[in-house]
Design a protein around this motif. Structure first.
Motif, PDB file in Angstrom:
ATOM      1  N   GLN A 232       0.796  -1.218   0.000  1.00 54.29           N
ATOM      2  CA  GLN A 232       0.000   0.000   0.000  1.00 54.29           C
ATOM      3  C   GLN A 232       0.837   1.280   0.000  1.00 54.29           C
ATOM      4  O   GLN A 232       0.274   2.380  -0.004  1.00 54.29           O
ATOM      5  N   LEU A 233       2.172   1.169   0.033  1.00 51.22           N
ATOM      6  CA  LEU A 233       2.996   2.384   0.100  1.00 51.22           C
ATOM      7  C   LEU A 233       2.772   3.283  -1.116  1.00 51.22           C
ATOM      8  O   LEU A 233       2.797   4.515  -1.002  1.00 51.22           O
ATOM      9  N   GLU A 234       2.583   2.677  -2.264  1.00 52.56           N
ATOM     10  CA  GLU A 234       2.404   3.471  -3.485  1.00 52.56           C
ATOM     11  C   GLU A 234       1.174   4.364  -3.404  1.00 52.56           C
ATOM     12  O   GLU A 234       1.091   5.384  -4.099  1.00 52.56           O
ATOM     13  N   ARG A 235       0.225   3.995  -2.575  1.00 54.37           N
ATOM     14  CA  ARG A 235      -0.998   4.795  -2.452  1.00 54.37           C
ATOM     15  C   ARG A 235      -0.815   5.984  -1.518  1.00 54.37           C
ATOM     16  O   ARG A 235      -1.518   6.993  -1.661  1.00 54.37           O
ATOM     17  N   VAL A 236       0.093   5.894  -0.540  1.00 53.92           N
ATOM     18  CA  VAL A 236       0.219   6.976   0.441  1.00 53.92           C
ATOM     19  C   VAL A 236       1.284   7.990   0.058  1.00 53.92           C
ATOM     20  O   VAL A 236       1.242   9.139   0.524  1.00 53.92           O
ATOM     21  N   ILE A 237       2.241   7.601  -0.788  1.00 53.77           N
ATOM     22  CA  ILE A 237       3.347   8.514  -1.100  1.00 53.77           C
ATOM     23  C   ILE A 237       2.913   9.717  -1.935  1.00 53.77           C
ATOM     24  O   ILE A 237       3.243  10.864  -1.588  1.00 53.77           O
ATOM     25  N   PRO A 238       2.179   9.561  -3.050  1.00 55.71           N
ATOM     26  CA  PRO A 238       1.820  10.738  -3.856  1.00 55.71           C
ATOM     27  C   PRO A 238       1.051  11.815  -3.092  1.00 55.71           C
ATOM     28  O   PRO A 238       1.375  13.004  -3.236  1.00 55.71           O
ATOM     29  N   PRO A 239       0.032  11.482  -2.265  1.00 59.41           N
ATOM     30  CA  PRO A 239      -0.648  12.556  -1.526  1.00 59.41           C
ATOM     31  C   PRO A 239       0.285  13.310  -0.573  1.00 59.41           C
ATOM     32  O   PRO A 239       0.155  14.536  -0.427  1.00 59.41           O
ATOM     33  N   LEU A 240       1.226  12.598   0.055  1.00 60.56           N
ATOM     34  CA  LEU A 240       2.166  13.270   0.942  1.00 60.56           C
ATOM     35  C   LEU A 240       3.093  14.191   0.156  1.00 60.56           C
ATOM     36  O   LEU A 240       3.398  15.309   0.598  1.00 60.56           O
ATOM     37  N   GLN A 241       3.518  13.742  -1.006  1.00 60.52           N
ATOM     38  CA  GLN A 241       4.382  14.581  -1.839  1.00 60.52           C
ATOM     39  C   GLN A 241       3.642  15.840  -2.294  1.00 60.52           C
ATOM     40  O   GLN A 241       4.205  16.940  -2.300  1.00 60.52           O
ATOM     41  N   GLN A 242       2.373  15.684  -2.642  1.00 57.58           N
ATOM     42  CA  GLN A 242       1.585  16.838  -3.081  1.00 57.58           C
ATOM     43  C   GLN A 242       1.381  17.820  -1.939  1.00 57.58           C
ATOM     44  O   GLN A 242       1.484  19.048  -2.120  1.00 57.58           O
ATOM     45  N   LEU A 243       1.126  17.303  -0.750  1.00 58.36           N
ATOM     46  CA  LEU A 243       0.927  18.177   0.405  1.00 58.36           C
ATOM     47  C   LEU A 243       2.186  18.976   0.704  1.00 58.36           C
ATOM     48  O   LEU A 243       2.132  20.195   0.957  1.00 58.36           O
ATOM     49  N   LEU A 244       3.350  18.322   0.669  1.00 62.45           N
ATOM     50  CA  LEU A 244       4.592  19.020   0.961  1.00 62.45           C
ATOM     51  C   LEU A 244       4.939  20.029  -0.118  1.00 62.45           C
ATOM     52  O   LEU A 244       5.572  21.058   0.162  1.00 62.45           O
ATOM     53  N   ALA A 245       4.525  19.766  -1.349  1.00 60.11           N
ATOM     54  CA  ALA A 245       4.759  20.741  -2.414  1.00 60.11           C
ATOM     55  C   ALA A 245       3.947  22.009  -2.170  1.00 60.11           C
ATOM     56  O   ALA A 245       4.405  23.120  -2.474  1.00 60.11           O
ATOM     57  N   ASN A 246       2.756  21.853  -1.589  1.00 56.02           N
ATOM     58  CA  ASN A 246       1.893  23.003  -1.330  1.00 56.02           C
ATOM     59  C   ASN A 246       2.230  23.690  -0.008  1.00 56.02           C
ATOM     60  O   ASN A 246       2.128  24.915   0.116  1.00 56.02           O
ATOM     61  N   THR A 247       2.594  22.889   0.999  1.00 55.41           N
ATOM     62  CA  THR A 247       2.904  23.430   2.333  1.00 55.41           C
ATOM     63  C   THR A 247       4.214  22.815   2.812  1.00 55.41           C
ATOM     64  O   THR A 247       4.214  21.873   3.605  1.00 55.41           O
ATOM     65  N   PRO A 248       5.349  23.322   2.346  1.00 56.50           N
ATOM     66  CA  PRO A 248       6.633  22.675   2.631  1.00 56.50           C
ATOM     67  C   PRO A 248       7.091  22.771   4.083  1.00 56.50           C
ATOM     68  O   PRO A 248       7.975  22.028   4.491  1.00 56.50           O
ATOM     69  N   HIS A 249       6.526  23.667   4.871  1.00 54.81           N
ATOM     70  CA  HIS A 249       7.019  23.884   6.233  1.00 54.81           C
ATOM     71  C   HIS A 249       6.195  23.105   7.261  1.00 54.81           C
ATOM     72  O   HIS A 249       5.839  23.627   8.306  1.00 54.81           O
ATOM     73  N   THR A 250       5.926  21.863   6.961  1.00 54.38           N
ATOM     74  CA  THR A 250       5.173  21.025   7.887  1.00 54.38           C
ATOM     75  C   THR A 250       6.002  19.797   8.229  1.00 54.38           C
ATOM     76  O   THR A 250       6.401  19.041   7.347  1.00 54.38           O
ATOM     77  N   LEU A 251       6.259  19.601   9.531  1.00 52.81           N
ATOM     78  CA  LEU A 251       7.215  18.578   9.956  1.00 52.81           C
ATOM     79  C   LEU A 251       6.659  17.163   9.841  1.00 52.81           C
ATOM     80  O   LEU A 251       7.286  16.277   9.252  1.00 52.81           O
ATOM     81  N   ASN A 252       5.479  16.918  10.412  1.00 57.83           N
ATOM     82  CA  ASN A 252       4.969  15.542  10.435  1.00 57.83           C
ATOM     83  C   ASN A 252       4.729  14.961   9.037  1.00 57.83           C
ATOM     84  O   ASN A 252       5.080  13.798   8.790  1.00 57.83           O
ATOM     85  N   PRO A 253       4.146  15.702   8.103  1.00 54.98           N
ATOM     86  CA  PRO A 253       4.039  15.134   6.748  1.00 54.98           C
ATOM     87  C   PRO A 253       5.402  14.797   6.147  1.00 54.98           C
ATOM     88  O   PRO A 253       5.533  13.801   5.430  1.00 54.98           O
ATOM     89  N   ALA A 254       6.424  15.613   6.457  1.00 59.44           N
ATOM     90  CA  ALA A 254       7.761  15.316   5.939  1.00 59.44           C
ATOM     91  C   ALA A 254       8.307  14.030   6.547  1.00 59.44           C
ATOM     92  O   ALA A 254       8.902  13.193   5.850  1.00 59.44           O
ATOM     93  N   LEU A 255       8.101  13.842   7.845  1.00 62.77           N
ATOM     94  CA  LEU A 255       8.551  12.613   8.493  1.00 62.77           C
ATOM     95  C   LEU A 255       7.752  11.413   7.994  1.00 62.77           C
ATOM     96  O   LEU A 255       8.302  10.316   7.824  1.00 62.77           O
ATOM     97  N   ASN A 256       6.456  11.608   7.768  1.00 61.81           N
ATOM     98  CA  ASN A 256       5.644  10.519   7.225  1.00 61.81           C
ATOM     99  C   ASN A 256       6.142  10.108   5.835  1.00 61.81           C
ATOM    100  O   ASN A 256       6.279   8.921   5.529  1.00 61.81           O
TER     101      ASN A 256
END
Length: 550
Positions: A232-256
Motif C-alpha cells: 500500500q505504500l504506493e498509495r500513500v506517497i503521492p498525496p504526501l508529496q503533493q501536500l509538501l509541495a503546497n505546504t513545505p514547512h510542515t514537519l509531520n508530513p515530511a517525516l511521514n
C-alpha cells in the motif's frame, strides 16, 4: 563459538538480502553447531515464513520461545505463521512451496509452553492465532495432564475472537461518526491488525494517512510494516508529496513521507525529505540565522545509548533545552542497531545543520544501542571519536519497569514471577556472549555484559556513565556533569519533567530480595569494571526501589 557465529551472521546477512533458502541453510548449520541461541531460531523461522513454509516457521519460533519467551517481536511472528498455516492448508490446490512443510513432528511437546504462548497471544489481542495454537497443542499433546487447561484456553480464545469482531464493529461506527479524528483511523486499523486482518488494516491506515497527513504516523512502526506487507505504500506517497509541495514547512508530513520512502527503498528520496525537514526545524528554532551560515553535519557529537527504562527520554529532553545542544528530527533513530542497512547518509539526514564556526553539540538517544551485539563495532568503525552517555538504573527497578512496560503494550501475558523465573533458568544456561544478546527483562539489566563491547572499543574518557537515581534526585548536578563532558557552558533549567513514566504497584519484599540476590554478583562485577560505586549494593547508600514512576 567462532564457527557458529560465522554461520549465524551469514544467515542473518542473507536474510537481509532476501535470499531465503540460502539463509535457511546457513541458520540450520548454525543451529546444528549451537542450539541454545534463540535468535538463530527466530531468523530461521523468518526465512521459512518467507518461503511459505509456515509449519516449519512455527517449529522454529516455538523453539525460540522455549529458550527465551520474551524476545521482542516473537509473538507477532508466531501469530502470522499460525494464520498462514491455516490459509495454506485450507487451499484446494497445494502450492509447490507447501510441499515438505509438515514440520509438526518438530514441535515441542511441552503443554506448559503452549499455555504460556496462548496467554501471550491473547494478551496481545491475537485471538485467531491463539485458537490455532491451542488446536495444534491439543493434537501435539493429546494425553497431557494439562489437556483441560488447553481446552479451556481454546474456549477462551474463541470467545475473545467473537469479542474482537464486536470491537472492530464499534471502531467502524466511531470512525463513521468522527472521521475528523486521526486516532479513530488508527484504533480501527490496530483492531484489524490485532485480528490479523492485514488487508483491511492496511486500508484503514491508508485512509488515515490520506485524510490526516499532518498526524505523526511515522511514530508507529507497525503501521509501516503492514503497509509494506500489503503493498500500500504506493498509495500513500503521492498525496504526501503533493501536500509538501503546497505546504513545505510542515514537519509531520515530511517525516511521514520520509518513512514511507525509506520503507519503499527510495533512500535518496527519504534523505532529501529529511534534510529539508531538518533545515526547516533549524530555521524555526533560530529564525535570525540564514542558510549561508549552515554546515551539513558529518557526524553527531554524542549518543545516549541506554539503558531502556532508565530515564533516557527525560535526560535527552532536558539536554535539548540547552541553547547549544541540537536534536535530530526524532529522539530514537535506532540506526546503529536496527536500521543500519539504510546507510550513514540516511542517518545523518535526520540531524539539523550546524552553524558555521559554532560550538553547538548534536546528538541522539536510542536505548536499543546498549544491548545490540553489533552497534558498538559499527559505531566505532564509522565514528571512533563519538562521546557516549550511559544512564543505568538499579537493575531490580529497571527489570520491573521493563516488565510492566511490556504489559502495557500487550506484549506480555505471563505473571511477573513466571516471566522472571523462566528467564533466570534460561540465563543460567547461557554463556556471557549469549547473555549480551539477551533481550529479556533480566538480560538487559546485566550491564557488565552489555557494556563490555563499548568499553573495549571506546576510551573511558569518551564514556560518561551515570546512575539514573542520581539524575532524578539531583538533576541539576547530573546535567552539569554532562554539560562539562560535552564541552558546553552551564545552563539552568526551570523544571525537570519526568517523561514516559511507568505506573505500577511495588513488588513483594521477597521477590525484591530474590532479584537483589540474583543481580548482586553482576553489580559487584560492574563496580569493579568501572572502578566506581553506583550506590546499588545493600551495604551502600541504596538508591533503588524508590521511584516506580520511571
Amino acid at each position: 563459538m567462532g564457527v557458529f557465529l560465522v554461520h549465524q551472521n551469514l544467515g542473518y546477512a542473507l536474510l537481509q538480502l532476501q535470499q531465503w533458502r540460502a539463509a535457511a541453510q546457513a541458520l540450520t548449520t548454525a543451529i546444528a553447531l549451537q542450539d541454545d541461541f534463540p535468535w538463530s531460531f527466530v531468523h530461521l523461522g523468518d526465512a521459512r515464513q518467507a518461503l511459505q513454509k509456515p509449519r516449519g516457521a512455527i517449529a522454529a519460533y516455538l523453539r525460540a520461545a522455549q529458550l527465551q519467551p520474551t524476545l521482542p517481536g516473537l509473538i507477532p511472528k508466531l501469530a502470522e505463521a499460525l494464520l498462514l498455516s491455516v490459509t495454506l492448508s485450507s487451499e484446494e490446490t497445494a502450492r509447490s512451496s507447501w510441499t515438505g512443510d509438515d514440520a509438526s513432528q518438530d514441535w515441542p511437546t511441552d503443554p506448559q509452553l503452549y499455555l504460556q504462548l496462548g496467554t501471550a497471544l491473547l494478551a496481545s489481542h491475537q485471538s485467531r492465532a491463539a485458537v490455532q495454537l491451542y488446536r495444534q497443542a491439543l493434537q501435539v499433546c493429546p494425553t497431557s495432564d494439562l489437556t483441560t487447561p488447553l481446552t479451556s484456553g481454546l474456549a477462551e480464545s474463541l470467545e475473545r475472537q467473537s469479542q474482537m469482531q464486536q470491537q472492530i464493529t464499534a471502531h467502524q461506527q466511531t470512525l463513521h461518526q468522527t472521521p475528523q479524528d486521526p486516532q479513530a483511523h488508527y484504533r480501527l486499523g490496530m483492531a484489524l491488525l490485532q485480528n490479523q486482518e492485514w488487508q483491511a488494516a492496511a486500508i484503514a491506515f491508508t485512509q488515515g494517512l490520506a485524510e490526516h497527513p499532518e498526524y505523526p504516523w511515522w511514530f508507529y512502526s507497525n503501521i509501516w510494516d503492514v503497509l509494506v506487507r500489503q503493498g500500500q505504500l504506493e498509495r500513500v506517497i503521492p498525496p504526501l508529496q503533493q501536500l509538501l509541495a503546497n505546504t513545505p514547512h510542515t514537519l509531520n508530513p515530511a517525516l511521514n513521507l520520509g518513512e514511507a520512502l525509506s520503507c519503499q527503498g527510495d533512500l535518496a528520496g527519504a534523505i532529501a525529505c529529511y534534510r529539508a525537514a531538518s533545515q526547516q526545524q533549524t530555521q524555526q528554532r533560530y529564525p535570525s540565522a540564514t542558510p549561508s551560515q549552515w554546515e551539513a553535519v558529518t557526524a553527531p557529537d554524542f549518543l545516549i545509548i541506554g539503558a531502556m527504562r532508565s530515564g533516557t527520554t527525560s535526560l535527552f529532553s532536558a539536554l535539548c533545552q540547552h541553547p547549544l545542544i541540537q536534536a535530530p528530527l526524532k529522539k530514537e533513530l535506532d540506526f546503529w542497531s536496527w536500521k543500519f542497512d539504510r546507510g550513514v547518509p540516511w542517518y545523518l539526514a535526520h540531524f539539523p545543520p550546524r552553524f558555521a564556526g559554532a560550538t553547538s553539540r548534536i546528538g541522539e538517544a536510542s536505548p536499543s544501542y546498549l544491548g545490540h551485539w553489533s552497534a558498538a563495532a559499527r559505531l566505532q568503525a564509522q565514528f571512533p571519536q563519538m562521546k557516549l552517555i550511559v544512564l543505568l538504573r538499579h537493575p531490580v527497578d529497571r527489570t520491573i519497569s521493563h516488565y510492566f512496560h511490556w504489559r502495557r503494550l500487550g506484549w506480555e501475558g505471563r505473571s511477573l514471577e513466571a516471566a522472571l523465573n523462566q528467564e533466570m533458568i534460561q540465563l543460567g544456561r547461557q554463556t556471557s556472549s549469549e547473555i549480551q544478546r539477551a533481550s529479556g527483562y533480566l538480560g538487559q539489566s546485566l550491564y557488565v555484559d552489555l557494556l563490555q563491547p563499548w568499553l573495549t572499543r571506546f576510551p573511558r574518557d569518551q564514556i560518561r556513565l551515570l546512575p539514573s537515581e542520581s539524575f532524578y534526585q539531583t538533576p541539576a548536578h547530573t546535567l552539569a556533569q554532562i554539560y562539562e563532558f560535552l564541552g558546553v557552558p552551564a545552563h539552568d533549567l526551570t523544571c525537570y519533567p519526568n517523561l514516559n513514566p511507568g505506573h505500577y504497584a511495588d513488588i513483594s519484599a521477597l521477590l525484591r530480595q530474590q532479584l537483589t540476590n540474583f543481580f548482586q554478583p553482576s553489580m559487584l562485577d560492574l563496580e569493579t569494571l568501572l572502578g566506581q560505586s553506583l550506590g546499588w549494593l545493600p551495604d551502600q547508600n541504596f538508591l533503588g526501589g524508590v521511584d516506580r514512576n520511571i
